[in-house]
Design a protein around this motif. Sequence first.
Motif, short mmCIF file in Angstrom:
data_model
loop_
_atom_site.label_atom_id
_atom_site.label_comp_id
_atom_site.label_asym_id
_atom_site.label_seq_id
_atom_site.Cartn_x
_atom_site.Cartn_y
_atom_site.Cartn_z
N THR A 452 0.85 -1.19 0.00
CA THR A 452 0.00 0.00 0.00
C THR A 452 0.88 1.23 0.00
O THR A 452 1.89 1.28 0.72
CB THR A 452 -0.92 0.02 1.22
OG1 THR A 452 -1.72 -1.16 1.25
CG2 THR A 452 -1.83 1.26 1.20
N VAL A 453 0.53 2.21 -0.81
CA VAL A 453 1.28 3.46 -0.87
C VAL A 453 0.31 4.62 -0.75
O VAL A 453 -0.87 4.52 -1.11
CB VAL A 453 2.08 3.58 -2.19
CG1 VAL A 453 3.23 2.61 -2.22
CG2 VAL A 453 1.17 3.41 -3.39
N TYR A 454 0.83 5.73 -0.16
CA TYR A 454 0.02 6.91 0.05
C TYR A 454 0.58 8.07 -0.77
O TYR A 454 1.76 8.06 -1.18
CB TYR A 454 -0.01 7.27 1.54
CG TYR A 454 -0.72 6.25 2.38
CD1 TYR A 454 -2.08 6.38 2.62
CD2 TYR A 454 -0.03 5.17 2.92
CE1 TYR A 454 -2.74 5.44 3.40
CE2 TYR A 454 -0.68 4.23 3.69
CZ TYR A 454 -2.04 4.36 3.92
OH TYR A 454 -2.70 3.42 4.68
N ARG A 455 -0.27 9.01 -0.98
CA ARG A 455 0.13 10.18 -1.74
C ARG A 455 1.27 10.90 -1.04
O ARG A 455 1.29 11.04 0.18
CB ARG A 455 -1.06 11.13 -1.91
CG ARG A 455 -2.22 10.53 -2.69
CD ARG A 455 -3.38 11.50 -2.81
NE ARG A 455 -4.53 10.87 -3.45
CZ ARG A 455 -5.68 11.48 -3.70
NH1 ARG A 455 -5.83 12.76 -3.34
NH2 ARG A 455 -6.66 10.83 -4.28
N LEU A 530 11.74 -0.07 -9.85
CA LEU A 530 11.23 1.21 -10.33
C LEU A 530 10.70 1.98 -9.13
O LEU A 530 9.93 1.44 -8.32
CB LEU A 530 10.09 0.99 -11.34
CG LEU A 530 9.26 2.23 -11.70
CD1 LEU A 530 10.10 3.22 -12.51
CD2 LEU A 530 8.00 1.83 -12.48
N ARG A 531 11.15 3.23 -8.99
CA ARG A 531 10.66 4.06 -7.89
C ARG A 531 10.00 5.33 -8.45
O ARG A 531 10.58 6.02 -9.30
CB ARG A 531 11.80 4.42 -6.95
CG ARG A 531 12.30 3.22 -6.15
CD ARG A 531 13.18 3.64 -4.99
NE ARG A 531 14.44 4.24 -5.43
CZ ARG A 531 15.37 4.65 -4.57
NH1 ARG A 531 15.17 4.56 -3.26
NH2 ARG A 531 16.49 5.18 -5.04
N LEU A 532 8.78 5.58 -7.95
CA LEU A 532 8.01 6.77 -8.31
C LEU A 532 7.99 7.68 -7.09
O LEU A 532 7.32 7.37 -6.08
CB LEU A 532 6.58 6.40 -8.73
CG LEU A 532 6.45 5.37 -9.85
CD1 LEU A 532 4.99 5.01 -10.08
CD2 LEU A 532 7.07 5.89 -11.13
N HIS A 533 8.72 8.76 -7.12
CA HIS A 533 8.83 9.65 -5.98
C HIS A 533 7.67 10.64 -5.94
O HIS A 533 7.14 11.04 -6.99
CB HIS A 533 10.16 10.41 -6.06
CG HIS A 533 11.36 9.51 -6.14
ND1 HIS A 533 11.93 8.91 -5.04
CD2 HIS A 533 12.10 9.09 -7.21
CE1 HIS A 533 12.96 8.19 -5.41
NE2 HIS A 533 13.09 8.27 -6.72
N SER A 534 7.32 11.04 -4.69
CA SER A 534 6.23 12.01 -4.49
C SER A 534 4.98 11.59 -5.25
O SER A 534 4.51 12.26 -6.17
CB SER A 534 6.67 13.42 -4.90
OG SER A 534 7.81 13.83 -4.18
N GLU A 540 -1.87 6.78 -10.65
CA GLU A 540 -2.69 5.57 -10.56
C GLU A 540 -2.68 4.84 -11.90
O GLU A 540 -2.77 5.45 -12.97
CB GLU A 540 -4.13 5.93 -10.18
CG GLU A 540 -5.05 4.73 -10.12
CD GLU A 540 -6.50 5.14 -9.86
OE1 GLU A 540 -7.38 4.26 -9.96
OE2 GLU A 540 -6.75 6.35 -9.58
N GLY A 541 -2.55 3.51 -11.86
CA GLY A 541 -2.55 2.73 -13.08
C GLY A 541 -2.12 1.31 -12.84
O GLY A 541 -1.85 0.88 -11.71
N PRO A 573 -2.64 5.41 -5.27
CA PRO A 573 -2.16 6.28 -4.18
C PRO A 573 -3.31 6.63 -3.22
O PRO A 573 -4.25 7.33 -3.60
CB PRO A 573 -1.66 7.52 -4.91
CG PRO A 573 -1.58 7.14 -6.35
CD PRO A 573 -2.64 6.11 -6.54
N TYR A 574 -3.23 6.12 -1.95
CA TYR A 574 -4.26 6.41 -0.94
C TYR A 574 -3.96 7.75 -0.28
O TYR A 574 -2.82 8.24 -0.30
CB TYR A 574 -4.28 5.32 0.13
CG TYR A 574 -4.88 4.02 -0.34
CD1 TYR A 574 -6.26 3.80 -0.27
CD2 TYR A 574 -4.07 3.02 -0.86
CE1 TYR A 574 -6.81 2.60 -0.70
CE2 TYR A 574 -4.60 1.82 -1.30
CZ TYR A 574 -5.98 1.62 -1.21
OH TYR A 574 -6.52 0.44 -1.65
#
Length: 615
Positions: A452-455, A530-534, A540-541, A573-574
């Motif tokens: 789980t990831v948050y905004r 793969l890292r998506l920062h911020s 979302e996808g 992103p929650y």
Amino acid sequence: MGALRPTLLPPSPPLLLLLLMLGMGCWAREVLVPEGPLYRVTGTAVSISCNVTGYEGPAQQNFEWFLYRPEAPDTALGIVSTKDTQFSYAIFKSRVVAGEVQVQRLQGDAVVLKIARLQAQDAGIYECHTPSTDTRYLGSYSGKVELRVLPDALQVSAAPPGPRGRQAPTSPPRLMVHEGQELALGCLARTSTQQHTHLAVSFGRSVPEAPVGRATLQEVVGIRSDLAVEAGAPYAERLAAGELRLGKEGTDRYRMVVGGAQAGDAGTYHCTAAEWIQDPDGSWAQIAEKRAVLAHVDVQTLSSQLAVTVGPGERRIGPGEPLELLCNVSGALPPAGRHAAYSVGWEMAPAGAPGPGRLVAQLDTEGVGSLGPGYEGRHIAMEKVASRTYRLRLEAARPGDAGTYRCLAKAYVRGSGTRLREAASARSRPLPVHVREEGVVLEAVAWLAGGTVYRGETASLLCNISVRGGPPGLRLAASWWVERPEDGELSSVPAQLVGGVGQDGVAELGVRPGGGPVSVELVGPRSHRLRLHSLGPEDEGVYHCAPSAWVQHADYSWYQAGSARSGPVTVYPYMHALDTLLVPLLVLQVLTVFRPSSKPSSGCLDTLSLCPLFL
């Protein structure tokens, strides 16, 4: 007294003479024939016109033709008449009966005398006489013109070939030319006529074995009596383009050159010479014509000769090994150069695919090599190793090079200038080529670290790759892709590259949906991240990992030996719980009606009040 009557006096003698002369001028008969002398040649035809004007009587007049020979200038010899069929003298009787000599009526007061084949004794003074139909004998009733018959001095023959000419020892000769080569023919035409005449010379072609005549002879090109050069309708464009030429060499030699011979140029060629003379009235008349057969010409088309063979036969090789194929172009073909040019290429179709396939490599008509689409950057050579032998060499074959190969040869002929026209093409039989597969099997498993990831946080996606088989030195690459949802469903737009690491370890970044920073890295021998920062809501996808296996050959070229695709990884992103408490309070004011009572209710007034309602 009565009125006086005028007295009429007889006209004076001069006035009477003038009236008589005016009367004669109005009704005087006149017979008109061409101005002479006329020069014509023995064996040819002549036409002499005659018409009458200023006559009385019927509109249809009769005509009688007489000849006065030089040896008997006072003796009139009856030739033919429009009135009397028995008019002809014995010396003309048989020719009139045979139709060789005749008078043809053009209209009521005009005829023409026609003699089909002139003889030397036909020379003399020709008189056209019109029997009188007038009430008075006034004017002229005949006209005379001199006809001089010249000996036939026109000569036409085929010019002997030059020192480079080639022909069979037959008469007429039979010439063989290759399509695209020049066809050169010569003609000798001369005359010894003492009068001033002009020669017109033309070259014509007829279908082989067809009878020669004006209906079957197609003019190719000719020099007119005024020295203008003109071509027959089918050849006008080639004359304008410079592919067809006609010139005079010396005093009596004419030479025609047909450049870029075509199949339709085959046939029997003739040279026709016509002798022209200018009559006293200024018009030009043809007085002689002769024709000579120059040659029977056969055009050997390139399509009937071009043949292509390939070798060395079916091939079976391993990946990374060189592949060599030979193509041989054969046939009775003209050498490449001034008149002809050739291009050779190789085509490949995957096994079972229809058609000749796609171009691998080729040599154009100038000998310049080029590679087909999809082969750029590879070490592939296309070269000419013998006069008509071409070699295709792939330094390091790949499994994708397996298929059916064909050699394609094209023959061109050169028109005016440097313009090339494709004349023929031929493909070889199919040549199967088998390249052993590397046997690489890839599998990929991808997941979202933490689940789980948050905004605002960083999303880490991991991809583990497993490999079975393959040669030593196998390199792995991995790329990350995303599909964006639209209205709760995945978009029909193709997946978008986010980033990846190539087989050479160089990172490649694509476009992140949210537009923020991206990092891709190799965290283990067979593990990519793969890292998506911020993280933002636009990220979302549905993501997936796409690994590929690569092999580098001795020529330093890379080829893909295998590929795979992981399962989908959903990134949503929650929002944090704290984010929900920061939502501004919405205060709604409502009207509340209370009944009157003895006690205030909930701190509100007894009367109609406004009470705040907190949600």
